[in-house]
Design a protein around this motif. Structure first.
Motif, PDB file in Angstrom:
ATOM      1  N   LYS A 103       2.518  10.184  -4.154  1.00 56.84           N
ATOM      2  CA  LYS A 103       1.315   9.758  -4.883  1.00 56.84           C
ATOM      3  C   LYS A 103       1.591   8.737  -5.984  1.00 56.84           C
ATOM      4  O   LYS A 103       0.685   8.378  -6.739  1.00 56.84           O
ATOM      5  CB  LYS A 103       0.569  10.974  -5.458  1.00 56.84           C
ATOM      6  CG  LYS A 103       0.090  11.940  -4.371  1.00 56.84           C
ATOM      7  CD  LYS A 103      -0.666  13.119  -4.943  1.00 56.84           C
ATOM      8  CE  LYS A 103      -1.103  14.052  -3.813  1.00 56.84           C
ATOM      9  NZ  LYS A 103      -1.822  15.239  -4.319  1.00 56.84           N
ATOM     10  N   ILE A 104       2.821   8.256  -6.087  1.00 54.71           N
ATOM     11  CA  ILE A 104       3.117   7.133  -6.978  1.00 54.71           C
ATOM     12  C   ILE A 104       2.867   5.848  -6.197  1.00 54.71           C
ATOM     13  O   ILE A 104       3.498   5.594  -5.177  1.00 54.71           O
ATOM     14  CB  ILE A 104       4.581   7.161  -7.478  1.00 54.71           C
ATOM     15  CG1 ILE A 104       4.826   8.416  -8.323  1.00 54.71           C
ATOM     16  CG2 ILE A 104       4.905   5.898  -8.287  1.00 54.71           C
ATOM     17  CD1 ILE A 104       4.035   8.465  -9.614  1.00 54.71           C
ATOM     18  N   ASP A 105       1.915   5.051  -6.678  1.00 55.60           N
ATOM     19  CA  ASP A 105       1.535   3.823  -6.000  1.00 55.60           C
ATOM     20  C   ASP A 105       2.532   2.718  -6.359  1.00 55.60           C
ATOM     21  O   ASP A 105       2.833   2.499  -7.529  1.00 55.60           O
ATOM     22  CB  ASP A 105       0.122   3.419  -6.444  1.00 55.60           C
ATOM     23  CG  ASP A 105      -0.494   2.365  -5.540  1.00 55.60           C
ATOM     24  OD1 ASP A 105       0.266   1.553  -4.980  1.00 55.60           O
ATOM     25  OD2 ASP A 105      -1.724   2.361  -5.398  1.00 55.60           O
ATOM     26  N   PHE A 106       3.026   2.028  -5.328  1.00 57.21           N
ATOM     27  CA  PHE A 106       3.993   0.957  -5.555  1.00 57.21           C
ATOM     28  C   PHE A 106       3.331  -0.419  -5.677  1.00 57.21           C
ATOM     29  O   PHE A 106       3.997  -1.438  -5.500  1.00 57.21           O
ATOM     30  CB  PHE A 106       5.019   0.924  -4.417  1.00 57.21           C
ATOM     31  CG  PHE A 106       6.082   1.989  -4.520  1.00 57.21           C
ATOM     32  CD1 PHE A 106       6.394   2.572  -5.738  1.00 57.21           C
ATOM     33  CD2 PHE A 106       6.789   2.399  -3.398  1.00 57.21           C
ATOM     34  CE1 PHE A 106       7.370   3.542  -5.849  1.00 57.21           C
ATOM     35  CE2 PHE A 106       7.773   3.369  -3.484  1.00 57.21           C
ATOM     36  CZ  PHE A 106       8.068   3.947  -4.719  1.00 57.21           C
ATOM     37  N   ALA A 107       2.047  -0.454  -5.993  1.00 52.21           N
ATOM     38  CA  ALA A 107       1.342  -1.741  -6.113  1.00 52.21           C
ATOM     39  C   ALA A 107       1.953  -2.606  -7.218  1.00 52.21           C
ATOM     40  O   ALA A 107       2.113  -3.819  -7.048  1.00 52.21           O
ATOM     41  CB  ALA A 107      -0.148  -1.513  -6.390  1.00 52.21           C
ATOM     42  N   GLY A 148       0.800  -1.222   0.000  1.00 50.49           N
ATOM     43  CA  GLY A 148       0.000   0.000   0.000  1.00 50.49           C
ATOM     44  C   GLY A 148       0.831   1.268   0.000  1.00 50.49           C
ATOM     45  O   GLY A 148       0.287   2.379   0.001  1.00 50.49           O
ATOM     46  N   LYS A 149       2.165   1.133  -0.029  1.00 46.72           N
ATOM     47  CA  LYS A 149       3.062   2.290   0.021  1.00 46.72           C
ATOM     48  C   LYS A 149       2.909   3.163  -1.225  1.00 46.72           C
ATOM     49  O   LYS A 149       2.762   2.672  -2.355  1.00 46.72           O
ATOM     50  CB  LYS A 149       4.507   1.805   0.133  1.00 46.72           C
ATOM     51  CG  LYS A 149       5.571   2.890  -0.025  1.00 46.72           C
ATOM     52  CD  LYS A 149       5.608   3.817   1.160  1.00 46.72           C
ATOM     53  CE  LYS A 149       6.731   4.847   1.011  1.00 46.72           C
ATOM     54  NZ  LYS A 149       6.768   5.789   2.159  1.00 46.72           N
ATOM     55  N   GLN A 150       2.939   4.478  -0.996  1.00 46.46           N
ATOM     56  CA  GLN A 150       2.996   5.451  -2.075  1.00 46.46           C
ATOM     57  C   GLN A 150       4.159   6.397  -1.828  1.00 46.46           C
ATOM     58  O   GLN A 150       4.491   6.698  -0.676  1.00 46.46           O
ATOM     59  CB  GLN A 150       1.695   6.259  -2.169  1.00 46.46           C
ATOM     60  CG  GLN A 150       0.479   5.450  -2.584  1.00 46.46           C
ATOM     61  CD  GLN A 150      -0.747   6.311  -2.771  1.00 46.46           C
ATOM     62  OE1 GLN A 150      -0.777   7.478  -2.408  1.00 46.46           O
ATOM     63  NE2 GLN A 150      -1.782   5.729  -3.354  1.00 46.46           N
ATOM     64  N   LEU A 151       4.777   6.860  -2.896  1.00 38.54           N
ATOM     65  CA  LEU A 151       5.832   7.860  -2.816  1.00 38.54           C
ATOM     66  C   LEU A 151       5.398   9.047  -3.650  1.00 38.54           C
ATOM     67  O   LEU A 151       5.310   8.940  -4.886  1.00 38.54           O
ATOM     68  CB  LEU A 151       7.169   7.300  -3.320  1.00 38.54           C
ATOM     69  CG  LEU A 151       8.348   8.277  -3.336  1.00 38.54           C
ATOM     70  CD1 LEU A 151       8.676   8.752  -1.920  1.00 38.54           C
ATOM     71  CD2 LEU A 151       9.578   7.636  -3.971  1.00 38.54           C
ATOM     72  N   ASN A 168       3.101  14.028   2.220  1.00 38.87           N
ATOM     73  CA  ASN A 168       3.354  12.607   2.463  1.00 38.87           C
ATOM     74  C   ASN A 168       4.839  12.253   2.345  1.00 38.87           C
ATOM     75  O   ASN A 168       5.236  11.145   2.697  1.00 38.87           O
ATOM     76  CB  ASN A 168       2.543  11.753   1.482  1.00 38.87           C
ATOM     77  CG  ASN A 168       1.058  11.866   1.735  1.00 38.87           C
ATOM     78  OD1 ASN A 168       0.625  11.880   2.875  1.00 38.87           O
ATOM     79  ND2 ASN A 168       0.280  11.971   0.671  1.00 38.87           N
ATOM     80  N   ASP A 169       5.640  13.206   1.838  1.00 33.68           N
ATOM     81  CA  ASP A 169       7.074  12.963   1.698  1.00 33.68           C
ATOM     82  C   ASP A 169       7.808  13.149   3.019  1.00 33.68           C
ATOM     83  O   ASP A 169       8.984  12.834   3.134  1.00 33.68           O
ATOM     84  CB  ASP A 169       7.637  13.921   0.644  1.00 33.68           C
ATOM     85  CG  ASP A 169       8.991  13.490   0.115  1.00 33.68           C
ATOM     86  OD1 ASP A 169       9.215  12.273   0.000  1.00 33.68           O
ATOM     87  OD2 ASP A 169       9.820  14.367  -0.175  1.00 33.68           O
ATOM     88  N   ASP A 211       1.777  -0.680   4.898  1.00 31.83           N
ATOM     89  CA  ASP A 211       2.341   0.645   5.135  1.00 31.83           C
ATOM     90  C   ASP A 211       1.503   1.442   6.119  1.00 31.83           C
ATOM     91  O   ASP A 211       2.004   2.353   6.769  1.00 31.83           O
ATOM     92  CB  ASP A 211       2.466   1.414   3.813  1.00 31.83           C
ATOM     93  CG  ASP A 211       3.328   2.652   3.952  1.00 31.83           C
ATOM     94  OD1 ASP A 211       4.502   2.506   4.351  1.00 31.83           O
ATOM     95  OD2 ASP A 211       2.830   3.769   3.691  1.00 31.83           O
TER      96      ASP A 211
END
Length: 405
Positions: A19-23, A14-17, A363-364, A53
């Motif tokens: 708003k980039i989804d790491f799915a 569920g991690k995002q960086l 979120n960063d 996450d």
């Protein structure tokens, strides 16, 4: 007959960086992990905390988790999963009884009895016992005393962690002595090399423990929480690290899983690299140098590479700021997406900011980092470190209450 065990941790499903989804990254990792378990004839999979996450993972994250477990079923691989500081014990433990039927053991939080931590695996006469210790929250290891100081709290937490592992070892000696022994743990061990993506654990990592806290009994300690794979103190005490880079501070890290092979009473420990599914890179230089590198970039990754741009120019120029903003809003090209950027002018105009940052998202930053940024803006605040320490204690208390809800 040997038993082969794979140690991994910190999946952060569920991690995002920004708003980039790491799915997609996790799907590719899970595909690789399934193949690895088959090809390496892995009998036991250990996942040492931070499965998700967020304490309350999304439906998509839960679906991804359960689909992975479904893929594992035909492989006859025993699975042991512990909760980390990001995880809610209740979320991890909710399907506990059902998963046990599928030979999947989960320990989301500290159980009532230490005996519930212990899982025994036996294959054709070869035996190993695992103590699946989850993240130890403050409430699990100590009583809060009125009027205790900040330093008192740190020492009490350290003492509580040491006492808990001592009790784990005593239980092992009383019930399994002589059987090869693995301890899983999710904590900060002093001396470990950290990145920017780990959430601070137990008041800013200041309550980190020495590797000696695990005692002499374990033949292997499977650690989670730190995202860089590494040994701590001794070769048999290891962080597997996260399977993918979760922040730009991890862009150069070589991700891996640890593989243990047990024959008789002897463990052979090795590390198996995980392929990179996308690169996280930093592009530094003048505006001209940065633009040239972006135009010439060619990706060979399955997924779009992500970049942070760090521009440095001699003199302040509004056109340079406009170019940076344009880079941040441009569609990906050559397999590269510019995710965040900053620009620094060596000869700044008086009164302007030394560092103008674009493309950053709240979120960063961790809540503590945001609080520190706010304090830096006010020159009238004295003893800012005390404010930060107090804020860390508040955040820890909130995180503990989230895990209970």
């Amino acid at each position: 007959m040997s038993i082969k065990i794979l140690h991994t941790a910190d999946w952060h499903i569920g991690k995002q960086l920004l708003k980039i989804d790491f799915a997609q990254d996790m799907n590719l990792f899970f595909d690789w992990l399934i193949s690895c378990i088959e090809e390496q004839n892995i009998n036991v999979l250990l996942m040492s905390g931070d499965l998700f996450d967020q304490a309350n993972p999304s439906q998509q994250a839960m679906k991804q988790y359960y689909y992975f477990l479904k893929q594992l079923l035909p492989l006859n691989c025993k699975v042991i999963i512990t909760g980390g500081n990001h995880d809610s014990p209740h979320v991890i433990n909710a399907p506990k009884e059902l998963l046990e039927i599928l030979d999947i053991s989960v320990v989301g939080g500290v159980p009532e009895s230490i005996s519930e931590l212990f899982v025994t695996i036996e294959l054709e006469g070869q035996k190993v016992v695992v103590a699946a210790v989850p993240f130890l929250r403050d409430k699990d290891i100590r009583s809060v005393a009125a009027g205790e100081s900040y330093d008192d709290k740190i020492e009490l937490i350290k003492h509580g962690i040491a006492t808990y592992f001592s009790e784990v070892n005593e239980y092992y000696k009383d019930n399994y002595k002589g059987v090869p022994f693995i301890v899983m743990a999710h904590l900060y061990a002093q001396g470990a090399s950290v990145s920017e993506s780990e959430r601070e654990i137990q008041i800013g990592n200041q309550a980190g423990v020495e590797s000696s806290v695990f005692g002499d009994e374990p033949h292997y300690v499977a650690l989670g929480h730190i995202h860089r794979p590494q040994m701590v103190g001794k070769p048999h005490i290891r962080y597997s690290g996260s399977p993918i880079a979760l922040s730009f501070s991890e862009k150069k890290d070589l991700k891996a899983v640890c593989i243990l092979e047990l024959e008789g009473d002897n463990f052979t420990i090795s590390s198996l690299p995980i392929p990179k599914f996308r690169k996280l890179i930093s592009i530094k230089g003048t505006v001209e140098e940065v633009q040239k590198e972006i135009v010439n970039y060619q990706s060979d990754s399955p997924l779009i590479d992500l970049a942070e741009v760090l521009i440095e120019e001699e003199n302040e120029n509004i056109e340079h700021i406009r170019i940076l903003e344009e880079l941040l809003t441009t569609e990906p090209q050559n397999g590269l997406q510019i995710l965040k950027g900053s620009i620094k002018f060596k000869n700044e105009v008086a009164g302007t900011s030394k560092l103008l940052t674009k493309g950053e998202d709240i979120n960063d930053f961790s809540p503590v980092q945001m609080f520190e940024k706010r304090l830096e803006q006010d020159d009238s605040i004295e003893n800012s470190r005390d404010f930060v320490n107090a804020f860390k204690e508040i955040m820890e208390a909130l995180q503990s209450s989230d895990s209970i809800d």
